[in-house]
Design a protein around this motif. Structure first.
Motif, PDB file in Angstrom:
ATOM      1  N   LYS A  66     -59.810  61.165 -15.545  1.00 27.45           N
ATOM      2  CA  LYS A  66     -59.525  61.564 -16.926  1.00 27.45           C
ATOM      3  C   LYS A  66     -58.055  61.305 -17.268  1.00 27.45           C
ATOM      4  O   LYS A  66     -57.749  60.808 -18.353  1.00 27.45           O
ATOM      5  CB  LYS A  66     -59.860  63.037 -17.117  1.00 27.45           C
ATOM      6  CG  LYS A  66     -59.710  63.514 -18.536  1.00 27.45           C
ATOM      7  CD  LYS A  66     -60.191  64.934 -18.712  1.00 27.45           C
ATOM      8  CE  LYS A  66     -60.082  65.333 -20.173  1.00 27.45           C
ATOM      9  NZ  LYS A  66     -60.646  66.651 -20.413  1.00 27.45           N
ATOM     10  N   GLU A  67     -57.146  61.615 -16.354  1.00 25.57           N
ATOM     11  CA  GLU A  67     -55.720  61.375 -16.589  1.00 25.57           C
ATOM     12  C   GLU A  67     -55.433  59.878 -16.703  1.00 25.57           C
ATOM     13  O   GLU A  67     -54.642  59.453 -17.552  1.00 25.57           O
ATOM     14  CB  GLU A  67     -54.888  61.985 -15.463  1.00 25.57           C
ATOM     15  CG  GLU A  67     -54.902  63.494 -15.429  1.00 25.57           C
ATOM     16  CD  GLU A  67     -54.282  64.067 -14.168  1.00 25.57           C
ATOM     17  OE1 GLU A  67     -53.895  65.246 -14.210  1.00 25.57           O
ATOM     18  OE2 GLU A  67     -54.186  63.351 -13.145  1.00 25.57           O
ATOM     19  N   ILE A  68     -56.077  59.079 -15.857  1.00 24.62           N
ATOM     20  CA  ILE A  68     -55.893  57.623 -15.917  1.00 24.62           C
ATOM     21  C   ILE A  68     -56.389  57.091 -17.254  1.00 24.62           C
ATOM     22  O   ILE A  68     -55.707  56.302 -17.915  1.00 24.62           O
ATOM     23  CB  ILE A  68     -56.624  56.933 -14.739  1.00 24.62           C
ATOM     24  CG1 ILE A  68     -55.971  57.322 -13.413  1.00 24.62           C
ATOM     25  CG2 ILE A  68     -56.634  55.424 -14.922  1.00 24.62           C
ATOM     26  CD1 ILE A  68     -56.772  56.908 -12.194  1.00 24.62           C
ATOM     27  N   ALA A  69     -57.569  57.545 -17.680  1.00 26.96           N
ATOM     28  CA  ALA A  69     -58.142  57.088 -18.945  1.00 26.96           C
ATOM     29  C   ALA A  69     -57.255  57.488 -20.118  1.00 26.96           C
ATOM     30  O   ALA A  69     -57.014  56.676 -21.027  1.00 26.96           O
ATOM     31  CB  ALA A  69     -59.545  57.656 -19.114  1.00 26.96           C
ATOM     32  N   GLN A  70     -56.738  58.707 -20.116  1.00 26.63           N
ATOM     33  CA  GLN A  70     -55.862  59.151 -21.202  1.00 26.63           C
ATOM     34  C   GLN A  70     -54.566  58.339 -21.234  1.00 26.63           C
ATOM     35  O   GLN A  70     -54.069  57.982 -22.298  1.00 26.63           O
ATOM     36  CB  GLN A  70     -55.561  60.642 -21.065  1.00 26.63           C
ATOM     37  CG  GLN A  70     -56.758  61.506 -21.405  1.00 26.63           C
ATOM     38  CD  GLN A  70     -56.540  62.978 -21.103  1.00 26.63           C
ATOM     39  OE1 GLN A  70     -55.656  63.346 -20.345  1.00 26.63           O
ATOM     40  NE2 GLN A  70     -57.375  63.816 -21.701  1.00 26.63           N
ATOM     41  N   MET A  71     -54.021  58.028 -20.045  1.00 22.75           N
ATOM     42  CA  MET A  71     -52.801  57.234 -19.968  1.00 22.75           C
ATOM     43  C   MET A  71     -53.048  55.817 -20.511  1.00 22.75           C
ATOM     44  O   MET A  71     -52.235  55.285 -21.270  1.00 22.75           O
ATOM     45  CB  MET A  71     -52.300  57.176 -18.518  1.00 22.75           C
ATOM     46  CG  MET A  71     -51.001  56.421 -18.330  1.00 22.75           C
ATOM     47  SD  MET A  71     -51.167  54.750 -17.690  1.00 22.75           S
ATOM     48  CE  MET A  71     -52.152  54.954 -16.255  1.00 22.75           C
ATOM     49  N   LEU A  72     -54.181  55.223 -20.154  1.00 23.29           N
ATOM     50  CA  LEU A  72     -54.503  53.882 -20.647  1.00 23.29           C
ATOM     51  C   LEU A  72     -54.695  53.888 -22.159  1.00 23.29           C
ATOM     52  O   LEU A  72     -54.281  52.943 -22.852  1.00 23.29           O
ATOM     53  CB  LEU A  72     -55.754  53.341 -19.948  1.00 23.29           C
ATOM     54  CG  LEU A  72     -55.635  53.055 -18.450  1.00 23.29           C
ATOM     55  CD1 LEU A  72     -56.985  52.640 -17.873  1.00 23.29           C
ATOM     56  CD2 LEU A  72     -54.589  52.005 -18.173  1.00 23.29           C
ATOM     57  N   GLU A  73     -55.288  54.950 -22.691  1.00 23.62           N
ATOM     58  CA  GLU A  73     -55.471  55.063 -24.139  1.00 23.62           C
ATOM     59  C   GLU A  73     -54.119  55.237 -24.834  1.00 23.62           C
ATOM     60  O   GLU A  73     -53.863  54.611 -25.862  1.00 23.62           O
ATOM     61  CB  GLU A  73     -56.393  56.236 -24.471  1.00 23.62           C
ATOM     62  CG  GLU A  73     -56.680  56.379 -25.951  1.00 23.62           C
ATOM     63  CD  GLU A  73     -57.629  57.517 -26.261  1.00 23.62           C
ATOM     64  OE1 GLU A  73     -58.224  57.476 -27.348  1.00 23.62           O
ATOM     65  OE2 GLU A  73     -57.769  58.442 -25.438  1.00 23.62           O
ATOM     66  N   GLU A  74     -53.238  56.069 -24.278  1.00 24.95           N
ATOM     67  CA  GLU A  74     -51.910  56.279 -24.861  1.00 24.95           C
ATOM     68  C   GLU A  74     -51.089  54.995 -24.871  1.00 24.95           C
ATOM     69  O   GLU A  74     -50.326  54.737 -25.791  1.00 24.95           O
ATOM     70  CB  GLU A  74     -51.154  57.359 -24.085  1.00 24.95           C
ATOM     71  CG  GLU A  74     -51.688  58.752 -24.301  1.00 24.95           C
ATOM     72  CD  GLU A  74     -51.110  59.778 -23.340  1.00 24.95           C
ATOM     73  OE1 GLU A  74     -50.232  59.413 -22.518  1.00 24.95           O
ATOM     74  OE2 GLU A  74     -51.564  60.935 -23.388  1.00 24.95           O
ATOM     75  N   ARG A  75     -51.253  54.171 -23.860  1.00 24.28           N
ATOM     76  CA  ARG A  75     -50.501  52.908 -23.768  1.00 24.28           C
ATOM     77  C   ARG A  75     -51.119  51.799 -24.612  1.00 24.28           C
ATOM     78  O   ARG A  75     -50.565  50.713 -24.711  1.00 24.28           O
ATOM     79  CB  ARG A  75     -50.448  52.438 -22.311  1.00 24.28           C
ATOM     80  CG  ARG A  75     -49.787  53.413 -21.373  1.00 24.28           C
ATOM     81  CD  ARG A  75     -48.316  53.082 -21.199  1.00 24.28           C
ATOM     82  NE  ARG A  75     -47.646  53.996 -20.324  1.00 24.28           N
ATOM     83  CZ  ARG A  75     -47.230  53.731 -19.107  1.00 24.28           C
ATOM     84  NH1 ARG A  75     -47.432  52.541 -18.591  1.00 24.28           N
ATOM     85  NH2 ARG A  75     -46.610  54.637 -18.391  1.00 24.28           N
ATOM     86  N   GLY A  76     -52.299  52.044 -25.193  1.00 21.40           N
ATOM     87  CA  GLY A  76     -52.940  51.061 -26.054  1.00 21.40           C
ATOM     88  C   GLY A  76     -53.758  50.016 -25.311  1.00 21.40           C
ATOM     89  O   GLY A  76     -54.096  48.976 -25.867  1.00 21.40           O
ATOM     90  N   LEU A  77     -54.096  50.297 -24.040  1.00 14.83           N
ATOM     91  CA  LEU A  77     -54.886  49.341 -23.263  1.00 14.83           C
ATOM     92  C   LEU A  77     -56.386  49.505 -23.500  1.00 14.83           C
ATOM     93  O   LEU A  77     -57.147  48.555 -23.329  1.00 14.83           O
ATOM     94  CB  LEU A  77     -54.577  49.498 -21.777  1.00 14.83           C
ATOM     95  CG  LEU A  77     -53.185  49.005 -21.374  1.00 14.83           C
ATOM     96  CD1 LEU A  77     -52.794  49.546 -20.015  1.00 14.83           C
ATOM     97  CD2 LEU A  77     -53.141  47.492 -21.388  1.00 14.83           C
ATOM     98  N   ILE A  78     -56.801  50.710 -23.866  1.00 10.15           N
ATOM     99  CA  ILE A  78     -58.207  50.973 -24.202  1.00 10.15           C
ATOM    100  C   ILE A  78     -58.230  51.764 -25.504  1.00 10.15           C
ATOM    101  O   ILE A  78     -57.224  52.365 -25.896  1.00 10.15           O
ATOM    102  CB  ILE A  78     -58.940  51.753 -23.082  1.00 10.15           C
ATOM    103  CG1 ILE A  78     -58.261  53.093 -22.803  1.00 10.15           C
ATOM    104  CG2 ILE A  78     -59.060  50.921 -21.828  1.00 10.15           C
ATOM    105  CD1 ILE A  78     -59.005  53.990 -21.835  1.00 10.15           C
ATOM    106  N   GLU A  79     -59.374  51.768 -26.164  1.00 10.89           N
ATOM    107  CA  GLU A  79     -59.480  52.474 -27.443  1.00 10.89           C
ATOM    108  C   GLU A  79     -59.982  53.907 -27.281  1.00 10.89           C
ATOM    109  O   GLU A  79     -59.669  54.761 -28.097  1.00 10.89           O
ATOM    110  CB  GLU A  79     -60.403  51.706 -28.390  1.00 10.89           C
ATOM    111  CG  GLU A  79     -59.807  50.396 -28.843  1.00 10.89           C
ATOM    112  CD  GLU A  79     -60.715  49.626 -29.774  1.00 10.89           C
ATOM    113  OE1 GLU A  79     -61.869  50.051 -29.986  1.00 10.89           O
ATOM    114  OE2 GLU A  79     -60.264  48.599 -30.287  1.00 10.89           O
TER     115      GLU A  79
END
Length: 170
Positions: A66-79
């Motif tokens: 969950k933390e990895i997914a949130q970080m990727l979303e914050e960085r704009g790598l995933i929607e």
């Protein structure tokens, strides 16, 4: 029949129709959203179709999915972080994300990012600073090159354009 009874019956019928219509709209919207989410799980699309930005991310040993997914979303790598979590759960890389530093791009799909993050970095790559890149799942390009050269994958000559190859001695 009294007028009060008739009015009460009409109002009761109107309320029932409104409640049934609201339930139908709610079920339809919920089903549509569920279908769209399910479709996005399997129709993996990158954030940007072309000309993506490369972003360096660091995955800690203690980081949860969950933390990895949130970080990727914050960085704009995933929607959508929740979508990424479901994609990871259904992928061949479930539970295989390796802590490290990765160069990911906005033109990568979630499955490509998972592949990179699940590939252990060799000591040689650590020394040179290289990060693994995903390998294409299909090998059609290799087959096309072999066909254009007239040589099959095992090194034998292959006839082109349906032409017969002369046998040895002719």
């Amino acid at each position: 029949m009294s007028t009060k009874y008739l009015i009460a019956t009409v109002i009761e019928t109107i309320i029932k129709v409104v409640v049934i219509a609201a339930v139908i709209v709610f079920v339809f919207r919920s089903a549509t959203q569920a279908y769209e989410f399910g479709y996005r799980v399997f129709a993996d699309q990158p954030v940007s179709a072309s000309g993506g930005r490369t972003i360096t991310v660091s995955i800690e040993e203690s980081a949860s999915l969950k933390e990895i997914a949130q970080m990727l979303e914050e960085r704009g790598l995933i929607e959508d972080a929740n979508l990424f979590i479901v994609q990871e759960l259904l992928s061949a890389y479930h539970g295989k994300i390796v802590p490290g530093i990765y160069d990911l791009s906005t033109d990568m799909t979630a499955s490509q990012m998972l592949e990179i993050m699940a590939t252990p970095v060799s000591e040689e790559d650590k020394a040179t600073g290289n990060t693994p890149t995903p390998v294409a799942a299909d090998s059609e390009e290799e087959d096309v090159e072999a066909d254009e050269e007239g040589v099959s994958a095992d090194g034998e000559e292959v006839p082109r354009d349906g032409a017969e190859q002369p046998e040895d001695g002719e």
